[in-house]
Design an enzyme around this catalytic site. Structure first.
Site, short mmCIF file in Angstrom:
data_model
loop_
_atom_site.label_atom_id
_atom_site.label_comp_id
_atom_site.label_asym_id
_atom_site.label_seq_id
_atom_site.Cartn_x
_atom_site.Cartn_y
_atom_site.Cartn_z
N ASP A 72 0.79 -1.23 0.00
CA ASP A 72 0.00 0.00 0.00
C ASP A 72 0.83 1.28 0.00
O ASP A 72 0.98 1.94 1.02
CB ASP A 72 -0.96 0.02 1.20
CG ASP A 72 -2.13 -0.91 0.99
OD1 ASP A 72 -2.15 -1.57 -0.06
OD2 ASP A 72 -3.02 -0.98 1.85
N THR A 73 1.34 1.65 -1.18
CA THR A 73 2.15 2.85 -1.33
C THR A 73 1.57 3.74 -2.42
O THR A 73 1.08 3.25 -3.42
CB THR A 73 3.60 2.48 -1.69
OG1 THR A 73 4.07 1.49 -0.79
CG2 THR A 73 4.51 3.68 -1.62
N VAL A 74 1.65 5.06 -2.20
CA VAL A 74 1.19 6.04 -3.18
C VAL A 74 2.35 6.95 -3.51
O VAL A 74 3.07 7.42 -2.62
CB VAL A 74 0.01 6.87 -2.62
CG1 VAL A 74 -0.36 7.99 -3.60
CG2 VAL A 74 -1.19 5.98 -2.35
N ILE A 89 6.49 10.16 -1.66
CA ILE A 89 5.90 8.83 -1.51
C ILE A 89 5.31 8.72 -0.12
O ILE A 89 5.85 9.27 0.85
CB ILE A 89 6.95 7.73 -1.78
CG1 ILE A 89 6.28 6.40 -2.12
CG2 ILE A 89 7.94 7.58 -0.64
CD1 ILE A 89 7.18 5.42 -2.83
N ASN A 90 4.20 8.04 -0.02
CA ASN A 90 3.49 7.96 1.25
C ASN A 90 2.86 6.59 1.39
O ASN A 90 2.45 5.96 0.42
CB ASN A 90 2.40 9.03 1.33
CG ASN A 90 1.70 9.04 2.67
OD1 ASN A 90 2.34 9.18 3.69
ND2 ASN A 90 0.40 8.87 2.66
#
Length: 289
Positions: A72-74, A89-90
């Site tokens: 689960d990375t954005v 990146i979050n």
């Protein structure tokens, strides 16, 4: 460097380099300042040569230990007309993170503490005032002190390998940004003999890699994704954007608003835009103080 991204020797080296690097990371990476010498060892040329010798020996190895899966990375990359770049990146790690939410802000707390080691004496051992090992890696490339590439690769575990693989395709194999992102990906699952590979690689190299001892499997889900903006250094900034269409992301070009001298001038411009949107009529009269 091998120019063919589908060269079997290159792919074998990529897989084994990933296993060696991930094994070294999980053995030595820790919070900076812990005094364990982990960072110095990881940056040592002698240690790099030791790992490279294992890769050069040939054959399939799977020494990287099993670890908590990262998910689960954005990722967002932005470059403005003045060539200011942001690589962001979050992640909250698992879906809904820790399951705890700040009641006033609604911000979810992540659960990356799950990536600590519980082994006594391990460099990444859980402890106070420490951050766990993580895979959050916003990327930038600079040449002569100026940013020429803002990029990021998502995909949990794959992220570190994905960064290295993307840069190899760009700088060693001389592919353009979109070609580098579009090529099929693979990832050796840590602690196993399994290598997950997308269809394009399995179709072209599956039999040969199997003969070399690799156990190829279709990926359980998409192997990562990437976004990148290449800044071409000319008199005026020129940008080349690469992205993955299947990554639920879109490249956007945003028209910058002009800078207004006063609040009244800004409000007049806003009124003109809204009037045009609602009536279709254009007010050509400029603001007058």
């Amino acid at each position: 460097a091998v120019n063919d991204p589908f060269d079997a020797d290159h792919i074998r080296a990529l897989i084994e380099a990933t296993r060696a690097a991930y094994g070294a990371r999980d053995a030595w990476l820790s919070e900076p300042g812990d005094g364990d010498g982990g960072a110095a060892r990881l940056l040592s040329r002698d240690y790099a040569a030791e790992l490279a010798a294992k890769i050069a020996a040939g054959g399939a190895r799977h020494e990287a230990p099993t670890m908590t899966e990262h998910t689960d990375t954005v990722y967002i990359s932005v470059v403005d007309r003045d060539r200011n770049a942001v690589s962001l990146i979050n992640s909250i790690f698992s879906s809904y993170g820790s399951g705890l939410m700040a009641p006033r802000s609604g911000v979810l707390f992540h659960n990356r503490g799950q990536s600590f080691s519980l082994q006594p004496g391990h460099p990444n051992e859980a402890g106070p005032r420490k951050r766990p090992m993580h895979t959050i890696i916003p990327g930038m490339v600079a040449e002569n002190g100026r940013v020429t590439l803002s990029f990021g690769v998502m995909g949990g575990h794959y992220q570190a390998m994905g960064h290295a693989h993307l840069l190899t395709r760009l700088f060693d194999q001389k592919l353009d940004v979109q070609e580098a992102i579009d090529l099929p990906r693979l990832f050796p699952l840590p602690g196993t003999a399994i290598v997950e590979a997308e269809a394009g690689l399995r179709d072209r190299l599956g039999a040969e890699l199997q003969q070399r001892g690799f156990d190829l499997h279709p990926p359980r889900w998409a192997i990562g994704g990437a976004q990148a903006i290449l800044v071409c250094r000319k008199k005026f900034a020129e940008y080349v954007i690469g992205h993955m269409p299947a990554d639920r992301g879109e490249p956007l070009t945003i028209e910058e608003s002009p800078v207004f001298a006063t609040r009244e001038e800004a409000e007049w411009e806003l009124f003109r835009r809204r009037w045009r949107e609602h009536t279709g009529e254009i007010i050509n009269q400029p603001f007058r103080d």
